[in-house]
Design a protein around this motif. Structure first.
Motif, PDB file in Angstrom:
ATOM      1  N   ASP A 318     -35.784  74.450  -7.567  1.00 25.59           N
ATOM      2  CA  ASP A 318     -35.498  75.808  -7.087  1.00 25.59           C
ATOM      3  C   ASP A 318     -36.620  76.784  -7.409  1.00 25.59           C
ATOM      4  OD1 ASP A 318     -33.837  77.564  -5.731  1.00 25.59           O
ATOM      5  OD2 ASP A 318     -32.865  78.273  -7.562  1.00 25.59           O
ATOM      6  N   THR A 319     -37.773  76.291  -7.867  1.00 25.12           N
ATOM      7  CA  THR A 319     -38.902  77.170  -8.171  1.00 25.12           C
ATOM      8  C   THR A 319     -39.707  77.459  -6.906  1.00 25.12           C
ATOM      9  OG1 THR A 319     -40.317  75.276  -8.709  1.00 25.12           O
ATOM     10  CG2 THR A 319     -39.042  76.255 -10.506  1.00 25.12           C
ATOM     11  N   ARG A 320     -40.555  78.475  -6.998  1.00 26.27           N
ATOM     12  CA  ARG A 320     -41.404  78.818  -5.850  1.00 26.27           C
ATOM     13  C   ARG A 320     -42.399  77.692  -5.549  1.00 26.27           C
ATOM     14  NH1 ARG A 320     -41.370  83.999  -8.664  1.00 26.27           N
ATOM     15  NH2 ARG A 320     -40.112  85.504  -7.495  1.00 26.27           N
ATOM     16  N   THR A 321     -42.898  77.048  -6.601  1.00 29.61           N
ATOM     17  CA  THR A 321     -43.843  75.954  -6.379  1.00 29.61           C
ATOM     18  C   THR A 321     -43.169  74.797  -5.654  1.00 29.61           C
ATOM     19  OG1 THR A 321     -45.083  76.582  -8.358  1.00 29.61           O
ATOM     20  CG2 THR A 321     -45.400  74.349  -7.534  1.00 29.61           C
ATOM     21  N   ALA A 322     -41.940  74.452  -6.051  1.00 31.08           N
ATOM     22  CA  ALA A 322     -41.229  73.364  -5.386  1.00 31.08           C
ATOM     23  C   ALA A 322     -40.898  73.726  -3.938  1.00 31.08           C
ATOM     24  CB  ALA A 322     -39.951  73.029  -6.156  1.00 31.08           C
ATOM     25  N   ARG A 323     -40.559  74.978  -3.673  1.00 32.39           N
ATOM     26  CA  ARG A 323     -40.298  75.382  -2.286  1.00 32.39           C
ATOM     27  C   ARG A 323     -41.559  75.267  -1.447  1.00 32.39           C
ATOM     28  NH1 ARG A 323     -36.455  80.787  -3.034  1.00 32.39           N
ATOM     29  NH2 ARG A 323     -34.873  79.793  -4.336  1.00 32.39           N
ATOM     30  N   ALA A 324     -42.698  75.642  -2.022  1.00 35.38           N
ATOM     31  CA  ALA A 324     -43.954  75.459  -1.297  1.00 35.38           C
ATOM     32  C   ALA A 324     -44.212  73.983  -1.037  1.00 35.38           C
ATOM     33  CB  ALA A 324     -45.105  76.079  -2.090  1.00 35.38           C
ATOM     34  N   PHE A 325     -43.882  73.125  -2.001  1.00 35.45           N
ATOM     35  CA  PHE A 325     -44.040  71.683  -1.802  1.00 35.45           C
ATOM     36  C   PHE A 325     -43.134  71.188  -0.672  1.00 35.45           C
ATOM     37  CE2 PHE A 325     -42.255  67.478  -2.813  1.00 35.45           C
ATOM     38  CZ  PHE A 325     -43.384  66.703  -2.634  1.00 35.45           C
ATOM     39  N   MET A 326     -41.881  71.654  -0.621  1.00 32.64           N
ATOM     40  CA  MET A 326     -40.974  71.243   0.453  1.00 32.64           C
ATOM     41  C   MET A 326     -41.511  71.667   1.826  1.00 32.64           C
ATOM     42  SD  MET A 326     -37.326  72.316  -1.230  1.00 32.64           S
ATOM     43  CE  MET A 326     -36.879  71.843  -2.902  1.00 32.64           C
ATOM     44  N   LEU A 327     -41.979  72.915   1.901  1.00 35.03           N
ATOM     45  CA  LEU A 327     -42.483  73.431   3.179  1.00 35.03           C
ATOM     46  C   LEU A 327     -43.747  72.699   3.614  1.00 35.03           C
ATOM     47  CD1 LEU A 327     -42.570  75.599   5.462  1.00 35.03           C
ATOM     48  CD2 LEU A 327     -43.829  77.058   3.864  1.00 35.03           C
ATOM     49  N   LEU A 328     -44.733  72.632   2.729  1.00 33.72           N
ATOM     50  CA  LEU A 328     -46.015  72.043   3.092  1.00 33.72           C
ATOM     51  C   LEU A 328     -45.916  70.509   3.187  1.00 33.72           C
ATOM     52  CD1 LEU A 328     -48.291  74.293   0.855  1.00 33.72           C
ATOM     53  CD2 LEU A 328     -47.803  74.519   3.302  1.00 33.72           C
ATOM     54  N   GLY A 329     -45.002  69.914   2.421  1.00 32.59           N
ATOM     55  CA  GLY A 329     -44.799  68.476   2.558  1.00 32.59           C
ATOM     56  C   GLY A 329     -44.264  68.102   3.935  1.00 32.59           C
ATOM     57  N   ARG A 330     -43.352  68.927   4.469  1.00 36.12           N
ATOM     58  CA  ARG A 330     -42.874  68.670   5.833  1.00 36.12           C
ATOM     59  C   ARG A 330     -43.972  68.870   6.859  1.00 36.12           C
ATOM     60  NH1 ARG A 330     -37.336  70.827   7.988  1.00 36.12           N
ATOM     61  NH2 ARG A 330     -38.105  69.410   9.595  1.00 36.12           N
ATOM     62  N   VAL A 331     -44.796  69.905   6.652  1.00 36.57           N
ATOM     63  CA  VAL A 331     -45.889  70.147   7.593  1.00 36.57           C
ATOM     64  C   VAL A 331     -46.896  69.004   7.540  1.00 36.57           C
ATOM     65  CG1 VAL A 331     -47.814  71.679   8.125  1.00 36.57           C
ATOM     66  CG2 VAL A 331     -45.585  72.643   7.524  1.00 36.57           C
ATOM     67  N   ALA A 332     -47.182  68.512   6.336  1.00 36.51           N
ATOM     68  CA  ALA A 332     -48.161  67.420   6.187  1.00 36.51           C
ATOM     69  C   ALA A 332     -47.600  66.064   6.595  1.00 36.51           C
ATOM     70  CB  ALA A 332     -48.661  67.356   4.737  1.00 36.51           C
ATOM     71  N   GLY A 333     -46.277  65.951   6.730  1.00 35.81           N
ATOM     72  CA  GLY A 333     -45.669  64.707   7.199  1.00 35.81           C
ATOM     73  C   GLY A 333     -45.397  63.691   6.131  1.00 35.81           C
ATOM     74  N   ILE A 334     -45.306  64.081   4.864  1.00 29.18           N
ATOM     75  CA  ILE A 334     -45.083  63.084   3.817  1.00 29.18           C
ATOM     76  C   ILE A 334     -43.624  62.653   3.754  1.00 29.18           C
ATOM     77  CG2 ILE A 334     -46.992  63.987   2.451  1.00 29.18           C
ATOM     78  CD1 ILE A 334     -45.007  65.314   0.618  1.00 29.18           C
ATOM     79  N   PHE A 335     -42.736  63.381   4.458  1.00 31.88           N
ATOM     80  CA  PHE A 335     -41.320  62.988   4.479  1.00 31.88           C
ATOM     81  C   PHE A 335     -40.946  62.257   5.755  1.00 31.88           C
ATOM     82  CE2 PHE A 335     -41.244  67.177   2.109  1.00 31.88           C
ATOM     83  CZ  PHE A 335     -41.354  66.576   0.859  1.00 31.88           C
TER      84      PHE A 335
END
Length: 336
Positions: A318-335
């Protein structure tokens, strides 16, 4: 005061049933004319003494019409005059009611206008304060690195003890070896970044995190991507991701990728995803910063997962860093 004003502007009995006379002057005149006409007919037939036996049916009908037709016309005229008088009275009452409503409406508008002026000014002040808070938050992400560097204590002049410590360091002991390990709560608090300029607990956790070489690299990488995202109007506080279970995060730390950890990409905001994906394609600096951040997050989370409890992992998600990881991870296609 408002009731006194209404009583002055609104006539008494306006909203009550109109008390009209049962018999008006029009009916009295009609009765008088009817009586005169009937008396004249009686005198006429008495004076001429007609022979009713000699009257045929046609003559009888004509005589009856001659007698009763004027009476009917008199009462029709009386009813028309009475209806006209009632309509004029209702029209007057309606006009008075409309005038009273207009005056009351105007008075309420003036009173509400005077009462709304302070509330409108208060709302404007709140909007301005919220705007200043947003601007300060943006400036915090872009300048917190300089503030943190300025807040670092100035090293004291070297002493004999420090010379001995330097000798120990020269013999192979690094500064990380003598620095106590960070608590998981401090790591999570640092990755969330301070809430505002008065968040002393957040700044203290951030200073401690910056002393750790590996964690400081993640903090700086996260700060870079958060600053770049804020340039496009994407703020982590506006995102409401679907938080994944701790076991999904542990699968990520074990090296699982793709559909197995798709739940980590809990950000569903289409506008933020579209803006970030567009900038990934067009801005090479942004793309490099994103890949660097994802690598640092991967490496740091693998180390954190070893000692983190499920509650720690849930708080980290629930941290800002983890939210950035969720957003950018989807954009980068790692999921995917």
């Amino acid at each position: 005061m408002a009731e006194d004003q209404d009583s002055q502007t609104t006539p008494m009995g306006l909203y009550s049933r109109p008390a009209t006379a049962r018999v008006s002057g029009v009916e009295i005149v009609a009765l008088a004319l009817t009586g005169i006409w009937i008396l004249g007919c009686v005198l006429f037939f008495t004076s001429i003494q007609p022979s009713f036996s000699a009257l045929d049916s046609l003559q009888f009908v004509m005589t009856a019409m001659a007698i009763f037709m004027p009476i009917a016309m008199i009462w029709v005229a009386a009813f028309v005059a009475r209806s006209s008088r009632v309509l004029r009275e209702e029209n007057r009452r309606l006009q008075v009611a409309v005038d009273a409503l207009r005056q009351n409406y105007t008075g309420h508008l003036q009173q509400n206008g005077r009462s709304l002026e302070p509330s409108i000014a208060k709302k404007l002040d709140e909007i301005a304060a919220a705007q200043r808070k947003t601007e300060s938050a943006i400036a915090m992400f872009s300048t917190s690195r300089d503030a943190i560097a300025a807040a670092r204590p100035v090293p004291a002049p070297p002493s004999e003890i420090e010379d001995e410590d330097q000798g120990l360091l020269a013999l192979g002991t690094s500064s990380e070896d003598i620095t106590p390990p960070l608590d998981n709560a401090d790591i999570i608090r640092a990755l969330h970044f301070p809430e505002n300029a008065e968040d002393q607990v957040g700044f203290n956790a951030l200073r401690r995190a910056l002393k750790d070489r590996q964690l400081s690299q993640l903090v700086q990488a996260a700060q870079d991507v958060l600053t770049l995202l804020s340039q496009d109007g994407i703020y982590m506080d506006d995102l409401r991701p679907d938080l994944a279970r701790p076991e999904i995060w542990r699968m990520f730390a074990e090296g699982k990728r793709g559909r197995e950890i798709a739940a980590l990409g809990g950000v569903r905001d289409r506008s933020s995803l579209a803006l970030a994906a567009g900038r990934m394609k067009q801005d090479p600096i942004f793309r490099d910063a994103v890949h660097h951040f994802l690598r640092r997050f991967d490496q740091s989370f693998i180390e954190l997962e070893k000692s983190a409890t499920d509650a720690d992992i849930a708080a980290l998600g629930d941290t800002r860093t983890a939210r950035a990881f969720m957003l950018l991870g989807r954009v980068a296609g790692i999921f995917d």
